[in-house]
Each structure stands twice: as structure tokens, then as C-alpha cells.
Design a protein around this motif. Sequence first.
Motif, mmCIF file in Angstrom:
data_model
loop_
_atom_site.group_PDB
_atom_site.id
_atom_site.type_symbol
_atom_site.label_atom_id
_atom_site.label_comp_id
_atom_site.label_asym_id
_atom_site.label_seq_id
_atom_site.Cartn_x
_atom_site.Cartn_y
_atom_site.Cartn_z
ATOM 1 N N LYS A 42 0.830 -1.193 0.000
ATOM 2 C CA LYS A 42 0.000 0.000 0.000
ATOM 3 C C LYS A 42 0.868 1.247 0.000
ATOM 4 O O LYS A 42 0.675 2.156 -0.780
ATOM 5 C CB LYS A 42 -0.903 0.002 1.228
ATOM 6 C CG LYS A 42 -1.761 1.241 1.349
ATOM 7 C CD LYS A 42 -2.349 1.345 2.738
ATOM 8 C CE LYS A 42 -3.030 2.696 2.922
ATOM 9 N NZ LYS A 42 -3.470 2.914 4.306
ATOM 10 N N GLN B 203 2.253 2.444 -4.347
ATOM 11 C CA GLN B 203 1.113 3.229 -4.765
ATOM 12 C C GLN B 203 1.414 4.717 -4.691
ATOM 13 O O GLN B 203 2.129 5.179 -3.824
ATOM 14 C CB GLN B 203 -0.094 2.910 -3.883
ATOM 15 C CG GLN B 203 -1.278 3.754 -4.246
ATOM 16 C CD GLN B 203 -2.566 3.083 -3.855
ATOM 17 O OE1 GLN B 203 -2.650 1.869 -3.798
ATOM 18 N NE2 GLN B 203 -3.569 3.876 -3.592
ATOM 19 N N PHE C 142 -5.046 6.933 -8.455
ATOM 20 C CA PHE C 142 -3.889 6.273 -7.866
ATOM 21 C C PHE C 142 -3.215 5.381 -8.882
ATOM 22 O O PHE C 142 -3.854 4.769 -9.734
ATOM 23 C CB PHE C 142 -4.254 5.501 -6.601
ATOM 24 C CG PHE C 142 -5.256 4.424 -6.804
ATOM 25 C CD1 PHE C 142 -4.848 3.121 -7.047
ATOM 26 C CD2 PHE C 142 -6.615 4.713 -6.763
ATOM 27 C CE1 PHE C 142 -5.774 2.132 -7.242
ATOM 28 C CE2 PHE C 142 -7.552 3.705 -6.958
ATOM 29 C CZ PHE C 142 -7.129 2.419 -7.198
ATOM 30 N N LYS D 243 -0.302 2.368 -9.520
ATOM 31 C CA LYS D 243 0.357 1.249 -8.854
ATOM 32 C C LYS D 243 1.424 0.646 -9.746
ATOM 33 O O LYS D 243 1.411 0.840 -10.956
ATOM 34 C CB LYS D 243 -0.660 0.149 -8.526
ATOM 35 C CG LYS D 243 -1.484 0.405 -7.307
ATOM 36 C CD LYS D 243 -2.331 -0.821 -7.030
ATOM 37 C CE LYS D 243 -2.638 -0.968 -5.556
ATOM 38 N NZ LYS D 243 -3.362 -2.204 -5.271
ATOM 39 N N LEU E 70 -5.515 -2.647 -0.911
ATOM 40 C CA LEU E 70 -6.315 -1.908 0.070
ATOM 41 C C LEU E 70 -7.045 -0.724 -0.543
ATOM 42 O O LEU E 70 -7.863 -0.093 0.105
ATOM 43 C CB LEU E 70 -5.415 -1.438 1.208
ATOM 44 C CG LEU E 70 -4.919 -2.574 2.099
ATOM 45 C CD1 LEU E 70 -3.770 -2.116 2.968
ATOM 46 C CD2 LEU E 70 -6.058 -3.106 2.948
ATOM 47 N N GLN E 71 -6.751 -0.428 -1.811
ATOM 48 C CA GLN E 71 -7.367 0.762 -2.378
ATOM 49 C C GLN E 71 -8.261 0.441 -3.573
ATOM 50 O O GLN E 71 -9.359 0.956 -3.671
ATOM 51 C CB GLN E 71 -6.291 1.744 -2.832
ATOM 52 C CG GLN E 71 -5.114 1.876 -1.903
ATOM 53 C CD GLN E 71 -5.396 2.806 -0.755
ATOM 54 O OE1 GLN E 71 -6.214 3.699 -0.883
ATOM 55 N NE2 GLN E 71 -4.718 2.603 0.355
#
Lengths: 217, 217
Positions: free
Chosen positions: A88, A92, A213, A215, B18-19
Motif C-alpha cells: 500500500k 502506490q 492512484f 500502482k 487496500l485501495q
Amino acid sequence: LPKYDEELLFFLASQAGLQSGLKTSTAKISASFGGSQQTASRKLRELSQADLVELNATPTGCIVRIKKKGADLLHQRLVSLQRLFNEKKKAQLQGIVKSGLGEGRYYVSRQPYLQQFKKLLGFKPFFGTLNLVVDQNQLQGFLFGLQSIQVKGFETDERSFGTITAFKVVLQGKQEAAMVFPERTTHPKNEIELISPSNLRKKLKLKDGSKVFVKHI
Amino acid sequence: LPKYDEELLFFLASQAGLQSGLKTSTAKISASFGGSQQTASRKLRELSQADLVELNATPTGCIVRIKKKGADLLHQRLVSLQRLFNEKKKAQLQGIVKSGLGEGRYYVSRQPYLQQFKKLLGFKPFFGTLNLVVDQNQLQGFLFGLQSIQVKGFETDERSFGTITAFKVVLQGKQEAAMVFPERTTHPKNEIELISPSNLRKKLKLKDGSKVFVKHI
DNA sequence: ATTACTAACATACGAGTAA
DNA sequence: TTTACTCGTATGTTAGTAA
């Protein structure tokens, strides 16, 4: 084939630690963990049968010790959770959509770049870039360890185009994209550009100020 | 009042992160997590009702996202497990029982030491020491931060006895004891001596080669 | 005080199926 | 294909006790 209760195993480990024996009783356990004395008794026996705890039950109470297999189970859970929360933080990057000035659209669509993008990134980019404002420190952490892709520059009669450094990423958890850093950029360091096979603004319904977001792939 | 399934929450978090949202179906979940499609459906709704996940269920599949409350729950579990395994490393020392040469028995039973032991440690030691072979680095970590107790030396007509540094500890999770380090010792650095109110070999049924663990008090 | 058996009861599961 | 309903059955829980 009894289904053991990891919740209770964790509760016992919290009380006893991972090595020492815990002198207690099924009544005490049921009082603080929940459920009835009978259920505590049964679950303890299940944990014991599964070789997760050592159980010494007598008419004067019981002693519980976490066995290696039980500690391993908890440790495995710990490691998985650590991975989850590390990813996380590390893998990210948050960003806020901002309007660019259109230069991205221009250089992305140059043939020599296009060909390399297709070969190195695996997709033909949409003729435009998505500009994001990010946190500079977060960006550094995000890029650390990511494999960089070098897109070679070239020259035309009019001007020269520098090398572009690119990183394959995933946007909003599903959309494949790449962060691109032209050698000579006019952007401030907390602003980055993304390219992708599609028009990201349309496909992901983004507008200026939208939070996105990014990743690792 | 449905009992939500933390196991499933963790499974979903592992898949989705988690996102980001996870596009999946109750059939897929049941296949890889276990249980039936119906159970997966019900559990997802329970998690959603408990506000742990965001659930978007449609006739074409469902999208699951871990919500803040769900991530917090997992994080709390992570922290608890970290504490559990940290304490294990820090506040515990493994040792293997070894025979001493009897010097311990001799100096422990000297009156001036005895009186101080009783006053400073709170017990009259058994006339003998339990010798343990430990890992030197582990020992250092174990002693760090432990309050040391200084037992003053003295002189007789025949010889002088140096200061003894002692640390109160717990042996095998329950037995009170103290680690003693005579100022001038003949032991190698990975060998330590323990004293206690009782004969530890008898009381804890130890013999040479037995594994024991020492904890902070 | 204990543990733990039995039996009555409550809950969870999953096959069948509708939408 | 889905999700999710009903409902018979399997499983888990607990009160009452014995030991």
C-alpha cells in the motif's frame, strides 16, 4: 475434521505469549473471549487436535501453550498482512488530475517515439497525456526499484527530441499505462505525465481535480 | 447481527489490495476461497453491512473494495501480531542447560552475598547455579534496558570476592530467578548463570541439554 | 472449583431456482 | 452468465449435569 478457530489462537497467544504456558480455565477464556464455557472447552480441544496448541486440561484448570505450528500460522498471517500494508505504502502513488499544455500530445505522436512505445510498452498510446500533480517524496519512493524503460531520442530537420524515460504502471487498479519523463521537460518536479492505450479522461471519467492512484504493474 | 468473516476480508484485501476495486463474482470467490456461491454472496453482503467493504453487486458480477473500516481492522490485527512477535524476539532468551564446575555453588553460598541477594532480589537462593549456553547477540538484546542490580563484593582472610551484577528474570514463564554475572568470571561470554529460590534442575526437571527460556520479569 | 458429555436449540451452509 | 431468494440439512452453540 474440526475447523479450528484462528481468532481464539490469536487470543491465547496474546495472553500467553508465544513460548510460555498460560494457566487458565475454560470459564475464564469464555468470559474474556466470548462464548460459553463449553464452547471454549471444545475449541481448545480442536486447537489441540490441530496441533496448534499444547493443552493440559485437568479438573483444576488448564494450561495452554502455543505450539510451533500455531506460532507459524500466526507468523504467516503477520507476513501476509505486512506485505499487504507495505505494498500500500510503497507501490502506490496518489495524484490529482491537472490540465497540461498540449506538448504531451505533440511529442507522444511523433513516429520514432510511437514505434518504440509500441515495442517497449506493448501498446500504441492515445495521442495525449494525462497530467498528474503528485507528492515528490512519494514519487521517489514509488519509482524506487521500478524497472525503467528508455525510449531513445532522435532528430528532425527542425529540432531534436531527447530520450524519454518510461515506467509501466497500472492506473486505478486496472488501466494499463506508463509514466513518461522526457529528458528535457518544462514540468515542475511534482508534475508527471501518463500515457495509455486509451483516452484516460474519457475512459475513467476524469476531470481536473480528480484523485487517481497509480500502482506498480 | 451477522458475524462478519475476517478471513474473507483478508482474502479480498490480498486480491484487491487496500485501495483498488476488485472486479469478480461470488462464484469466483467461492471457488478460490472455499464454500458455495451462496455463502460467498451472503458473506459479501455481511461485510458490506458491517461497512468493512464497499460492494457493488450486479447481474454481471460484483466489484469489491476494502473500506477504511475494513483496512483499519486488518491493520489492527497486523499491529497486534507485530507486538506479539517483537516481544518474542526482544524479551526472551533461549538457553541450553549445561553442567557448571561447582564454583557457582561456592560463591552463591557466601554469607555477604546471601544477605544482599535476599534484600535485593527478594529471595534466598538455592545453593547452586543453573548454567546456560546462550547466543551472545541474543543475550545482549535481552539485557538491554533491563535494570541491573549490583551485589557488592567483600574480602575474607583468604581471598576477595568481586561485585556481582544481577538481573531479575522469569524462567520457563513462571519460575522467578536471577541472572548473575560475577565481576571476575571464568565462563566464556556465551555462558550464563542463574540463581533462584529452588533447585531449578529438580523443580523444572532439567538436565544437560534441556532447552529453557528466560523472560523479562 | 474444574473439564467435558449429552441433548436441545440456534445458526450457517448450500442445492435448487427465480429474476 | 450473474445475484440472491427459499428451505432442508449440516454444523456450531449452550444449558444441564456427571465426574
